[in-house]
Motif scaffolding. Sequence first.
Motif, PDB file in Angstrom:
ATOM      1  N   ASP A 168      -1.037   2.007  15.054  1.00 44.55           N
ATOM      2  CA  ASP A 168      -1.781   3.091  14.422  1.00 44.55           C
ATOM      3  C   ASP A 168      -3.227   2.699  14.160  1.00 44.55           C
ATOM      4  O   ASP A 168      -3.555   1.516  13.981  1.00 44.55           O
ATOM      5  CB  ASP A 168      -1.135   3.487  13.087  1.00 44.55           C
ATOM      6  N   LEU A 169      -4.078   3.719  14.129  1.00 47.90           N
ATOM      7  CA  LEU A 169      -5.453   3.550  13.668  1.00 47.90           C
ATOM      8  C   LEU A 169      -5.605   4.318  12.367  1.00 47.90           C
ATOM      9  O   LEU A 169      -5.306   5.510  12.298  1.00 47.90           O
ATOM     10  CB  LEU A 169      -6.455   4.074  14.711  1.00 47.90           C
ATOM     11  N   VAL A 170      -6.062   3.640  11.327  1.00 46.17           N
ATOM     12  CA  VAL A 170      -6.209   4.229  10.006  1.00 46.17           C
ATOM     13  C   VAL A 170      -7.686   4.453   9.731  1.00 46.17           C
ATOM     14  O   VAL A 170      -8.467   3.498   9.690  1.00 46.17           O
ATOM     15  CB  VAL A 170      -5.599   3.320   8.924  1.00 46.17           C
ATOM     16  N   HIS A 171      -8.056   5.705   9.549  1.00 44.15           N
ATOM     17  CA  HIS A 171      -9.471   6.029   9.344  1.00 44.15           C
ATOM     18  C   HIS A 171      -9.974   5.433   8.029  1.00 44.15           C
ATOM     19  O   HIS A 171      -9.361   5.614   6.977  1.00 44.15           O
ATOM     20  CB  HIS A 171      -9.677   7.538   9.342  1.00 44.15           C
ATOM     21  N   LEU A 215       7.599  -1.940   4.105  1.00 40.95           N
ATOM     22  CA  LEU A 215       6.632  -0.855   4.001  1.00 40.95           C
ATOM     23  C   LEU A 215       5.218  -1.370   4.200  1.00 40.95           C
ATOM     24  O   LEU A 215       4.874  -2.479   3.771  1.00 40.95           O
ATOM     25  CB  LEU A 215       6.754  -0.175   2.633  1.00 40.95           C
ATOM     26  N   LEU A 216       4.400  -0.544   4.846  1.00 45.84           N
ATOM     27  CA  LEU A 216       3.004  -0.878   5.099  1.00 45.84           C
ATOM     28  C   LEU A 216       2.093   0.017   4.261  1.00 45.84           C
ATOM     29  O   LEU A 216       2.416   1.189   4.021  1.00 45.84           O
ATOM     30  CB  LEU A 216       2.682  -0.716   6.590  1.00 45.84           C
ATOM     31  N   PRO A 217       0.948  -0.509   3.833  1.00 44.14           N
ATOM     32  CA  PRO A 217       0.091   0.254   2.917  1.00 44.14           C
ATOM     33  C   PRO A 217      -0.398   1.589   3.463  1.00 44.14           C
ATOM     34  O   PRO A 217      -0.594   2.526   2.695  1.00 44.14           O
ATOM     35  CB  PRO A 217      -1.093  -0.697   2.669  1.00 44.14           C
ATOM     36  N   HIS A 218      -0.585   1.689   4.772  1.00 42.45           N
ATOM     37  CA  HIS A 218      -1.214   2.896   5.308  1.00 42.45           C
ATOM     38  C   HIS A 218      -0.232   4.050   5.508  1.00 42.45           C
ATOM     39  O   HIS A 218      -0.660   5.200   5.661  1.00 42.45           O
ATOM     40  CB  HIS A 218      -1.909   2.593   6.636  1.00 42.45           C
ATOM     41  N   ASN A 219       1.079   3.767   5.484  1.00 37.99           N
ATOM     42  CA  ASN A 219       2.010   4.867   5.771  1.00 37.99           C
ATOM     43  C   ASN A 219       3.299   4.806   4.957  1.00 37.99           C
ATOM     44  O   ASN A 219       4.279   5.456   5.311  1.00 37.99           O
ATOM     45  CB  ASN A 219       2.342   4.903   7.263  1.00 37.99           C
TER      46      ASN A 219
END
Length: 386
Positions: free
Chosen positions: A158-161, A326-330
Amino acid sequence: MMQLSSLRICSPPQKGKSLQQVLLIRVALVLISLAPAKAAQFSNLEPIELKVPQQLFVPNEFYIKGLLDERTDRSPVAFLVPSISSGNQLQTVDLKGGAIPALENFMFNSLPQNPALRPVVVKIKDCKIMETLVDNQKGVVEGQVFLDFAFELVRGDDLVHLLDFQGGMSYKRGTRQHAVIEPVFRRSLGNALNYFNDWIEKEAPVNEKLAKTVKVSIRDYRHDYDDDTVFYDPQRPLRWTDFRGRPRFSQYAASIFASISYEGNSKVVGGEVHLDLILKTYMLKSSSWVRGQNPDGHGLNHEQRHFDIAKIVTERLREKISQLELLPHNFDRVISYHYLEAYREMNRLQEQYDQETSHGMNKSAQERWNRKIDDELKAFNLLDNG
């Protein structure tokens, strides 16, 4: 003659471009479409060779992993005034080697590449140099550098803006002073990277997107305010007085509205997301009903087992979430997905329970479900194992 003026930085991100930026791009497009033949006659300007500084700065929070070309207009980067005689008939000039390869070379080699830091991709939305001959007697040219970048964090696939940058610089030069263009453009690029570096250093300790890990604590919501909601508590079984809804036209003596939900509160502590997840198993009194004055205990047991099934599904959900990385962005999206899966499972089990017990009328089937439900409640320490 070279004159720099008014560094332009527009951030945090804006949804639309300024009128000035829009006009600059439109001018460029008009010039390309109306005068390609005239532009071709200028051959005196060479491609702009973008120089790479030895080291702009040393990032502590990120490294540039890659660039993505997302320009809608992929014409050459620069629209330049080649001479006094050309007037405002501009010559299109690209970066030497092509725009994206030149920008990649600049960003990869002007900053240290430390893979131990956060990988960041730069999306190139726009990159332009626009010039205008403002004094054909003195040969004065005004130029504008415009950059539109998006910085995004790489998280697996994923790319997190993270941040949008819109900025650039203004300059003046003489018609023969083409050499001043590259330093201005180079400085604009450096300003964009410095701006992002300042932002990420400030945000790293507190921004959820930049956190490296997620720490989850899961608890039950059991507060009883004696209102319309009864939250599941092993020490507080249902009673017929909880069934306050108006009986519906039905062949059954009672019905319970039991369901599950959750809420989460998160904060970033030292670069780690701390998530407080609250699971709720509940019944609504106003949506649950019973017909008759003295229904038997067998009927209440059947409705209690519906409530128990909802709680069992909640415990399965707790177990599932506890095992996730779990990952911070999702993390919120992942938890929401598993909650919806649990909700579907609850509905399926409730229907299966009613079908197999004939809504409590089949006493032998009811006893089998009682034992099955008790066994699972015991496994989750919700029932005395004695």
